[in-house]
Structure formats: structure tokens, C-alpha cells
Design a protein around this motif. Structure first.
Motif, PDB file in Angstrom:
ATOM      1  N   GLY A  54      -3.400  -4.460   5.173  1.00 58.79           N
ATOM      2  CA  GLY A  54      -4.496  -4.501   6.041  1.00 58.79           C
ATOM      3  C   GLY A  54      -5.658  -3.946   5.213  1.00 58.79           C
ATOM      4  O   GLY A  54      -6.078  -4.420   4.090  1.00 58.79           O
ATOM      5  N   LEU A  55      -6.513  -3.068   5.906  1.00 57.06           N
ATOM      6  CA  LEU A  55      -7.557  -2.615   5.368  1.00 57.06           C
ATOM      7  C   LEU A  55      -7.411  -1.577   4.208  1.00 57.06           C
ATOM      8  O   LEU A  55      -8.449  -1.198   3.602  1.00 57.06           O
ATOM      9  CB  LEU A  55      -8.622  -1.809   6.329  1.00 57.06           C
ATOM     10  N   ALA A  56      -6.250  -1.167   3.676  1.00 53.40           N
ATOM     11  CA  ALA A  56      -5.882  -0.300   2.797  1.00 53.40           C
ATOM     12  C   ALA A  56      -6.090  -1.199   1.644  1.00 53.40           C
ATOM     13  O   ALA A  56      -5.949  -0.597   0.483  1.00 53.40           O
ATOM     14  CB  ALA A  56      -4.293   0.301   3.076  1.00 53.40           C
ATOM     15  N   SER A 114       4.935  -8.862   5.254  1.00 47.38           N
ATOM     16  CA  SER A 114       3.879  -7.932   6.102  1.00 47.38           C
ATOM     17  C   SER A 114       4.425  -6.931   6.721  1.00 47.38           C
ATOM     18  O   SER A 114       3.770  -5.712   6.733  1.00 47.38           O
ATOM     19  CB  SER A 114       3.348  -9.074   7.082  1.00 47.38           C
ATOM     20  N   THR A 115       5.447  -6.926   7.487  1.00 52.56           N
ATOM     21  CA  THR A 115       6.209  -5.713   8.146  1.00 52.56           C
ATOM     22  C   THR A 115       6.523  -4.653   7.156  1.00 52.56           C
ATOM     23  O   THR A 115       6.429  -3.568   7.321  1.00 52.56           O
ATOM     24  CB  THR A 115       7.271  -6.401   9.029  1.00 52.56           C
ATOM     25  N   LEU A 120       5.415   0.781   5.552  1.00 51.62           N
ATOM     26  CA  LEU A 120       5.170   1.623   4.208  1.00 51.62           C
ATOM     27  C   LEU A 120       3.955   2.384   4.157  1.00 51.62           C
ATOM     28  O   LEU A 120       3.632   3.552   3.889  1.00 51.62           O
ATOM     29  CB  LEU A 120       5.466   1.045   3.026  1.00 51.62           C
ATOM     30  N   VAL A 121       3.010   1.572   4.604  1.00 44.47           N
ATOM     31  CA  VAL A 121       1.396   1.976   4.467  1.00 44.47           C
ATOM     32  C   VAL A 121       0.982   2.652   5.763  1.00 44.47           C
ATOM     33  O   VAL A 121       0.310   3.723   5.716  1.00 44.47           O
ATOM     34  CB  VAL A 121       0.722   0.831   4.187  1.00 44.47           C
ATOM     35  N   GLY A 122       1.373   2.025   6.893  1.00 39.94           N
ATOM     36  CA  GLY A 122       0.796   2.456   8.065  1.00 39.94           C
ATOM     37  C   GLY A 122       1.595   3.375   8.852  1.00 39.94           C
ATOM     38  O   GLY A 122       1.231   4.248   9.905  1.00 39.94           O
TER      39      GLY A 122
END
Length: 122
Positions: A54-56, A114-115, A120-122
Motif C-alpha cells: 500500500g502506501l508504504a 498482497s496478503t 508483514l508490513v501492516g
């Protein structure tokens, strides 16, 4: 700057597509276009990962990897051409399987990328 990043990504993605396609296809004695299937699946996985972040993901990295690299790595035109070639050769089963497996596996790879990255990021 963005144009240069797209160009650099494409300079890596295009030869990688060709080399991967040739390597994979040479290992399979089949009418099915495994090389194109493989690079398209890999591109879906990477693009799904970028979407999951996403925005990352900063815009320059999105241009480099998403547009440049994945744009040159994946190939809808070759997928279409190879499917048409299979139809012309009257190998309808392979043509149908190319379309069905490419769409289903591509969507699956995109979702997986995506998932996984989102977790991992979110």
C-alpha cells in the motif's frame, strides 16, 4: 526521474522474461507455454506484493518495480499470441487450460503476494 526508473526496471525485466521463458520452456516437452505462464505468474506475485504494501511503497519504487520491471517481465501479448497459436494448431485443451490457469493462478498469485506483504508490513 520517474521515466528513468521505469526504463531501468524494464532493462532488467525484459531480458529476465526472455531468459526465464527460454529456460523454462526448454525443460518442458509440452505444447503448453510454461515459460510465459511462469513469468506472468511471477509478475502477478510481485505486483500483488506491491499492492499489499500500500502506501508504504514510495512512488519511485512503484515506478521502478511495478511499472518498469513487472511491465517488461509480464506479457499479455505473448500470452494472447500463444493461446491463438494453440487454437490454430487445434490443441483446444491446451488453449483453454492456458487461459483458465493463467487467469486463476494469476489472481491467486496476486492475492498471495498482497496478503503476505500486507501481513508483514501492516
Amino acid at each position: 526521474m520517474t521515466l528513468a526508473l521505469v526504463f531501468v526496471g524494464a532493462m532488467i525485466g525484459a531480458p529476465l522474461r526472455y531468459l526465464t521463458d527460454r529456460t523454462v520452456q526448454n525443460r518442458h516437452d509440452s505444447l503448453f507455454p510454461w515459460g510465459t505462464f511462469s513469468v506472468n505468474l511471477a509478475g502477478c506475485l510481485v505486483l500483488g506484493g506491491l499492492a499489499g504494501a500500500g502506501l508504504a511503497v514510495p512512488a519511485p519504487l512503484l515506478a521502478l518495480i511495478g511499472t518498469g520491471f513487472c511491465g517488461a517481465l509480464t506479457t499479455y501479448s505473448t500470452f494472447s499470441y500463444e493461446t491463438l497459436r494453440l487454437v490454430e494448431q487445434k490443441t483446444y485443451f491446451y488453449a483453454a487450460m492456458n487461459v483458465i490457469t493463467s487467469v486463476v493462478a494469476g489472481l491467486g498469485a496476486t492475492l498471495l503476494g498482497s496478503t503476505t506483504v500486507h501481513a508483514l508490513v501492516g
